[in-house]
Scaffold this motif. Structure first.
Motif, short mmCIF file in Angstrom:
data_model
loop_
_atom_site.label_atom_id
_atom_site.label_comp_id
_atom_site.label_asym_id
_atom_site.label_seq_id
_atom_site.Cartn_x
_atom_site.Cartn_y
_atom_site.Cartn_z
N SER A 346 -1.19 -41.17 17.68
CA SER A 346 -2.12 -42.82 17.86
C SER A 346 -1.19 -43.59 18.94
N TYR A 347 -1.96 -44.30 19.87
CA TYR A 347 -1.31 -45.25 20.86
C TYR A 347 -0.52 -44.58 21.71
N VAL A 348 -0.95 -43.39 22.43
CA VAL A 348 -0.24 -42.56 23.38
C VAL A 348 -1.40 -42.43 24.59
N ASP A 349 -0.61 -42.77 25.79
CA ASP A 349 -1.52 -42.52 27.05
C ASP A 349 -0.86 -41.33 27.78
N PHE A 350 -1.81 -40.63 28.51
CA PHE A 350 -1.39 -39.75 29.56
C PHE A 350 -1.93 -40.55 30.75
N LYS A 351 -1.31 -40.11 31.82
CA LYS A 351 -1.73 -40.75 33.04
C LYS A 351 -1.20 -39.86 34.43
N GLY A 352 -2.34 -39.68 35.19
CA GLY A 352 -1.97 -38.84 36.65
C GLY A 352 -1.22 -37.62 36.51
N LEU A 353 -1.53 -36.97 35.35
CA LEU A 353 -0.98 -35.53 35.32
C LEU A 353 -1.95 -34.68 35.45
N ARG A 354 -1.44 -33.34 35.84
CA ARG A 354 -2.50 -32.25 36.33
C ARG A 354 -2.00 -31.12 35.17
N PHE A 355 -3.00 -30.43 34.76
CA PHE A 355 -2.95 -29.27 33.78
C PHE A 355 -3.66 -28.09 34.21
N LYS A 356 -2.99 -26.93 34.37
CA LYS A 356 -3.88 -25.76 35.04
C LYS A 356 -3.32 -24.53 34.81
N TYR A 357 -4.09 -23.75 35.12
CA TYR A 357 -3.95 -21.96 34.76
C TYR A 357 -3.61 -21.81 33.33
N SER A 358 -4.32 -21.91 32.44
CA SER A 358 -4.32 -21.45 31.13
C SER A 358 -5.20 -20.41 30.74
N GLN A 359 -4.93 -19.41 29.93
CA GLN A 359 -5.84 -18.39 29.22
C GLN A 359 -6.68 -18.93 28.28
N CYS A 360 -6.00 -20.18 27.69
CA CYS A 360 -6.53 -20.47 26.30
C CYS A 360 -7.26 -22.10 26.66
N MET A 361 -6.70 -22.98 25.87
CA MET A 361 -7.25 -24.42 26.00
C MET A 361 -6.07 -25.25 26.39
N GLY A 362 -6.57 -26.36 26.78
CA GLY A 362 -5.58 -27.53 27.24
C GLY A 362 -5.15 -28.61 26.03
N PHE A 363 -5.70 -29.12 25.52
CA PHE A 363 -5.24 -30.08 24.60
C PHE A 363 -6.28 -29.79 23.26
N VAL A 364 -5.55 -29.66 22.13
CA VAL A 364 -6.41 -29.31 20.98
C VAL A 364 -5.97 -30.72 20.01
N MET A 365 -6.90 -31.47 19.70
CA MET A 365 -6.45 -32.83 18.85
C MET A 365 -7.27 -33.19 18.10
N ARG A 366 -6.65 -33.44 16.97
CA ARG A 366 -7.17 -33.87 15.52
C ARG A 366 -6.50 -35.15 15.06
N ASN A 367 -7.33 -35.95 14.40
CA ASN A 367 -6.94 -37.14 13.70
C ASN A 367 -6.24 -38.10 14.52
N ILE A 368 -6.78 -38.46 15.65
CA ILE A 368 -6.24 -39.01 16.59
C ILE A 368 -6.87 -40.33 16.76
N ASP A 369 -6.11 -41.40 17.30
CA ASP A 369 -6.71 -42.74 17.46
C ASP A 369 -5.97 -43.47 18.68
N ASP A 370 -6.85 -43.83 19.73
CA ASP A 370 -6.28 -44.72 20.85
C ASP A 370 -5.46 -43.71 21.46
N VAL A 371 -5.66 -42.49 21.89
CA VAL A 371 -4.92 -41.63 22.45
C VAL A 371 -6.05 -41.53 23.87
N ASP A 372 -5.35 -41.91 24.97
CA ASP A 372 -6.17 -42.35 26.49
C ASP A 372 -5.73 -41.28 27.37
N PHE A 373 -6.53 -41.11 28.24
CA PHE A 373 -6.28 -39.89 29.59
C PHE A 373 -6.75 -40.88 30.60
N TYR A 374 -6.07 -40.98 31.63
CA TYR A 374 -6.44 -41.76 32.89
C TYR A 374 -6.30 -41.01 34.11
#
Length: 388
Positions: A346-374
Motif C-alpha cells: 500500500s501507498y507506493v507509486d511507480f512513475k515514468g518506468l518502462r517494463f518490456k519483453y517478458s514471456q509472462c506477466m508484468g505486475f501480479v498484485m493482490r490485496n493492494i491499496d493505493d498503489v498508483d502508476f503514472y
C-alpha cells in the motif's frame, strides 16, 4: 487506484514529473551501480530489488517524509521476480515512490538485446531451397545457442487457453522485437492488405479432443491425437512443404473466443485429414478456423521469422530498409511468472518506468491499496501487463 492505472498509463508525457522535487530519503539506482553501494547519486544501487532491500533497513523515523527511488536512464536486465509485501509499504502521508530520474527513460527489460551483426546472411542451400525465391536474399539467421539463450526458447509459439489463467506459465515462449515491433512466425495464409488474419476452415472433426476442465471425458496428454478434415486446396498447398517439423496451427479451433496454438503432426493427403498434437478448450468444432504458423516454406513477408527449435536457430525476414548496424533488436527471454509480485502493498507509486519483453506477466498484485502508476509503459509481453 490500481484499476485507474490501466487508464493512466498512456495519459501523461514522459517528462510529466520533471519539475517534482523529492522530500525525505532519496535513493539512486543506475545500470552501472552495485546493490552493495550506499545508494547515493555518486554511488548508486543496481536494481529495484536492491532499492527495496535498502528501504527495508530504514527506520520508521527515517521514512517519516517518504522515500523516493530514482532510476537513471538505461536498460536494467530483469533476472528474477521482485516481491513486494506489506513491509514494503509507505503511508498515506509518506509514500514510497519508484520513478525515473527527470528527463531520463529507464527500461526494466526482460529481453536480451542482440546486435544486428549476429544475424548472418543465409548461405545454407538446403534451407534456401525451401524459402520462396523473392525472400531469399533478405533472410538472416542467428544461432541462439551461440548467444547463450537457447534454453529460453521454451514452448515456443504454443498457446493453451488455460495458460492465460495460469500465472506460472510462459504464454508463448521466446519472441523477437525489432524497433519495438513484434515479428510473427512465418504463416499461411498470410494476412490481407488490411493486416487482418486469413484462415483455413475446419470442414469436419474426425476425432475430437477437449481439455476444458468441465469436459467429460477430458483429454489429457497421452490420449489419442485430435484429427480434423480440411479442403483439398489446403492439402495441395501444405503437401508441397518439405517438412512439417515445428509447424503449428493457430486460431479459434473450437470456441470462437478461445484461441489456441497446437502442433501439426501429420498430413494425410488421401483423406484430407490433419493430426494435431494437443486438445483445445471446448473441443474442436466444424466452425473452427486456423492458420499455419512457423512454416519455413512460407517465410515470404518482411516481419516474419521461423524458429528452428531443434537446431536452436532463428531465421528472420528483415525489411530491406532495416539497418542491422543500428537496429534495436530484442529477444524476450524472461520466463519467470511475473516481473513484480505485490501482495499486501500500500501507498507506493511507480512513475515514468518502462517494463518490456517478458514471456509472462508484468505486475501480479493482490490485496493492494493505493498503489498508483503514472506515465508507466507496459509493452511486448506475452502475458498480461497487470493481473490485479
Amino acid at each position: 487506484s490500481a484499476f485507474l492505472a490501466t487508464v493512466m498509463i498512456f495519459s501523461c508525457g514522459i517528462n510529466a514529473f520533471a519539475d517534482e522535487s523529492a522530500d525525505g530519503v532519496v535513493i539512486y539506482v543506475a545500470v552501472d551501480g552495485n546493490d552493495s553501494n550506499d545508494g547515493t547519486k555518486d554511488s548508486p544501487l543496481a536494481s529495484m530489488k536492491g532499492a527495496r532491500d535498502y528501504i527495508r533497513k530504514l527506520t520508521a523515523d527515517q521514512k517519516t517524509n517518504g522515500v523516493t527511488v530514482y532510476f537513471r536512464g538505461g536498460e536494467y536486465q530483469w533476472e528474477d521476480v521482485v516481491d513486494f509485501g506489506e513491509q514494503d509499504s509507505g503511508t498515506k502521508d509518506a509514500k514510497i515512490v519508484y520513478r525515473n530520474f527527470p528527463g531520463e527513460k529507464p527500461l526494466m527489460s526482460g529481453g536480451y538485446k542482440v546486435s544486428g551483426s549476429k544475424f548472418q546472411k543465409l548461405t545454407d542451400k538446403t534451407v534456401l531451397d525451401r524459402i520462396p525465391e523473392k525472400a531469399r536474399n533478405n533472410i538472416r539467421v542467428v544461432d541462439l545457442k551461440k548467444l547463450g539463450i537457447a534454453d529460453k526458447i521454451n514452448e515456443f509459439g504454443k498457446v493453451r487457453m488455460a495458460y492465460y489463467l495460469d500465472i506460472n506459465k510462459p504464454i508463448r515462449g521466446m519472441e523477437i522485437f525489432v524497433e519495438d515491433v513484434a515479428f510473427e512466425p512465418a504463416r499461411w495464409p498470410n494476412k490481407d492488405k488490411f493486416d487482418l488474419s486469413q484462415y483455413v476452415g475446419i470442414e469436419s472433426v474426425v476425432r475430437d479432443a477437449n481439455d476444458w476442465d468441465l469436459a467429460d471425458p477430458k483429454w489429457a496428454p497421452g490420449d489419442e491425437y485430435p484429427i480434423v478434415k480440411v479442403g483439398s486446396d489446403v492439402i495441395d498447398r501444405i503437401s508441397a512443404w518439405k517438412d512439417i517439423n515445428n509447424v503449428q496451427v493457430a486460431g479459434p479451433l473450437g470456441w470462437e473466443f478461445g484461441e489456441a496454438t497446437v502442433g501439426l503432426v501429420d498430413i494425410n493427403k488421401s483423406t484430407g485429414e490433419l493430426t494435431f498434437d494437443y486438445a483445445c478448450e471446448g473441443g474442436y468444432m466444424s466452425t473452427g478456423r486456423f492458420y499455419f504458423q512457423n512454416v519455413l516454406d512460407e517465410l515470404d513477408v518482411p516481419g516474419e521469422y521461423y524458429m528452428d527449435k531443434d537446431n536452436q536457430k532463428m531465421y528472420v525476414y528483415f525489411d530491406p530498409k532495416t539497418d542491422l548496424n543500428t537496429a534495436d533488436i530484442h529477444m524476450s527471454v524472461y520466463d519467470k511468472p511475473a516481473m513484480v509480485n505485490a501482495d499486501g502493498l500500500s501507498y507506493v507509486d511507480f512513475k515514468g518506468l518502462r517494463f518490456k519483453y517478458s514471456q509472462c506477466m508484468g505486475f501480479v498484485m493482490r490485496n493492494i491499496d493505493d498503489v498508483d502508476f503514472y506515465n508507466c509503459e507496459f509493452s511486448d509481453f506475452s502475458g498480461k501487463a497487470m493481473d490485479i
